[in-house]
Write a protein that holds these residues in place. Structure first.
Motif, mmCIF file in Angstrom:
data_model
loop_
_atom_site.group_PDB
_atom_site.id
_atom_site.type_symbol
_atom_site.label_atom_id
_atom_site.label_comp_id
_atom_site.label_asym_id
_atom_site.label_seq_id
_atom_site.Cartn_x
_atom_site.Cartn_y
_atom_site.Cartn_z
ATOM 1 N N MET A 1 -1.840 -0.047 -2.951
ATOM 2 C CA MET A 1 -1.047 0.023 -4.180
ATOM 3 C C MET A 1 -0.321 -1.287 -4.411
ATOM 4 O O MET A 1 -0.214 -2.123 -3.510
ATOM 5 N N ILE A 2 0.170 -1.439 -5.633
ATOM 6 C CA ILE A 2 1.058 -2.536 -6.006
ATOM 7 C C ILE A 2 2.279 -1.890 -6.634
ATOM 8 O O ILE A 2 2.147 -1.077 -7.555
ATOM 9 N N VAL A 3 3.486 -2.245 -6.125
ATOM 10 C CA VAL A 3 4.711 -1.590 -6.563
ATOM 11 C C VAL A 3 5.797 -2.632 -6.809
ATOM 12 O O VAL A 3 5.955 -3.569 -6.016
ATOM 13 N N GLU A 4 6.550 -2.447 -7.868
ATOM 14 C CA GLU A 4 7.718 -3.280 -8.133
ATOM 15 C C GLU A 4 8.842 -2.882 -7.179
ATOM 16 O O GLU A 4 9.056 -1.699 -6.915
ATOM 17 N N ILE A 5 9.555 -3.870 -6.666
ATOM 18 C CA ILE A 5 10.701 -3.614 -5.794
ATOM 19 C C ILE A 5 11.949 -3.505 -6.662
ATOM 20 O O ILE A 5 12.115 -4.260 -7.627
ATOM 21 N N GLU A 6 12.814 -2.556 -6.321
ATOM 22 C CA GLU A 6 14.088 -2.402 -7.031
ATOM 23 C C GLU A 6 14.841 -3.737 -6.943
ATOM 24 O O GLU A 6 15.023 -4.289 -5.849
ATOM 25 N N PRO A 7 15.258 -4.312 -8.091
ATOM 26 C CA PRO A 7 15.983 -5.583 -8.059
ATOM 27 C C PRO A 7 17.234 -5.499 -7.185
ATOM 28 O O PRO A 7 17.911 -4.467 -7.134
ATOM 29 N N VAL B 1 11.646 3.952 -8.902
ATOM 30 C CA VAL B 1 11.494 5.412 -8.950
ATOM 31 C C VAL B 1 11.813 6.100 -7.623
ATOM 32 O O VAL B 1 11.650 7.313 -7.506
ATOM 33 N N GLY B 2 12.261 5.348 -6.607
ATOM 34 C CA GLY B 2 12.643 5.971 -5.347
ATOM 35 C C GLY B 2 12.298 5.134 -4.134
ATOM 36 O O GLY B 2 11.814 4.021 -4.226
ATOM 37 N N ASN B 3 12.570 5.706 -2.960
ATOM 38 C CA ASN B 3 12.389 5.057 -1.672
ATOM 39 C C ASN B 3 10.973 5.310 -1.153
ATOM 40 O O ASN B 3 10.409 6.367 -1.375
ATOM 41 N N GLU C 1 -2.609 -4.477 5.675
ATOM 42 C CA GLU C 1 -1.723 -5.607 5.388
ATOM 43 C C GLU C 1 -0.806 -5.289 4.217
ATOM 44 O O GLU C 1 -1.168 -4.563 3.299
ATOM 45 N N ILE C 2 0.394 -5.869 4.277
ATOM 46 C CA ILE C 2 1.365 -5.768 3.188
ATOM 47 C C ILE C 2 1.765 -7.182 2.803
ATOM 48 O O ILE C 2 2.071 -8.009 3.666
ATOM 49 N N LYS C 3 1.769 -7.456 1.502
ATOM 50 C CA LYS C 3 2.252 -8.736 1.000
ATOM 51 C C LYS C 3 3.475 -8.471 0.143
ATOM 52 O O LYS C 3 3.402 -7.737 -0.854
ATOM 53 N N LEU C 4 4.597 -9.054 0.544
ATOM 54 C CA LEU C 4 5.837 -8.981 -0.211
ATOM 55 C C LEU C 4 5.934 -10.266 -1.018
ATOM 56 O O LEU C 4 6.051 -11.350 -0.461
ATOM 57 N N LEU C 5 5.815 -10.145 -2.343
ATOM 58 C CA LEU C 5 5.835 -11.309 -3.241
ATOM 59 C C LEU C 5 7.213 -11.400 -3.878
ATOM 60 O O LEU C 5 7.567 -10.589 -4.743
ATOM 61 N N PHE D 1 7.556 -7.915 -5.875
ATOM 62 C CA PHE D 1 6.530 -6.865 -5.832
ATOM 63 C C PHE D 1 6.018 -6.749 -4.410
ATOM 64 O O PHE D 1 6.139 -7.674 -3.621
ATOM 65 N N ILE D 2 5.409 -5.611 -4.111
ATOM 66 C CA ILE D 2 4.773 -5.429 -2.816
ATOM 67 C C ILE D 2 3.328 -4.982 -3.061
ATOM 68 O O ILE D 2 3.073 -4.148 -3.921
ATOM 69 N N HIS D 3 2.392 -5.628 -2.355
ATOM 70 C CA HIS D 3 0.966 -5.306 -2.453
ATOM 71 C C HIS D 3 0.536 -4.737 -1.107
ATOM 72 O O HIS D 3 0.661 -5.403 -0.077
#
Length: 81
Positions: free
Chosen positions: A37-43, A25-27, A72-76, A65-67
């Motif tokens: 938050m938990i957000v899906e990363i653009e493929p 949905v955007g940058n 802290e940020i977790k990039l999964l 995904f990013i948590h």
């Protein structure tokens, strides 16, 4: 702020100032004390980050995904290239 990049093969950690991600949905730019938050990363997008030492780097994410918490940020990464 700590960034953990978690993939099926490894875990890498970085001390960062900010991270910029593309979502469906955007940058989005995330800094310390951002709302959780938990957000899906653009493929097939690139994650940009600024390390505390002043170096900027990027990470290519095929799928993931990013948590985010306040500190802290977790990039999964669920699918690697």
């Amino acid at each position: 702020m700590k960034l953990s990049v978690i993939s099926p093969q490894s875990i890498q950690q970085y001390a960062i100032v900010w991270v910029e991600i593309n979502t469906p949905v955007g940058n989005l730019v995330i800094q310390e004390n951002h709302a959780p938050m938990i957000v899906e990363i653009e493929p097939n997008s690139e994650i940009l980050l600024m390390q505390e030492n002043g170096k900027q780097m990027s990470i290519l994410v095929v799928q993931g995904f990013i948590h985010v918490t306040h500190q802290e940020i977790k990039l999964l990464i669920t699918k690697e290239a």
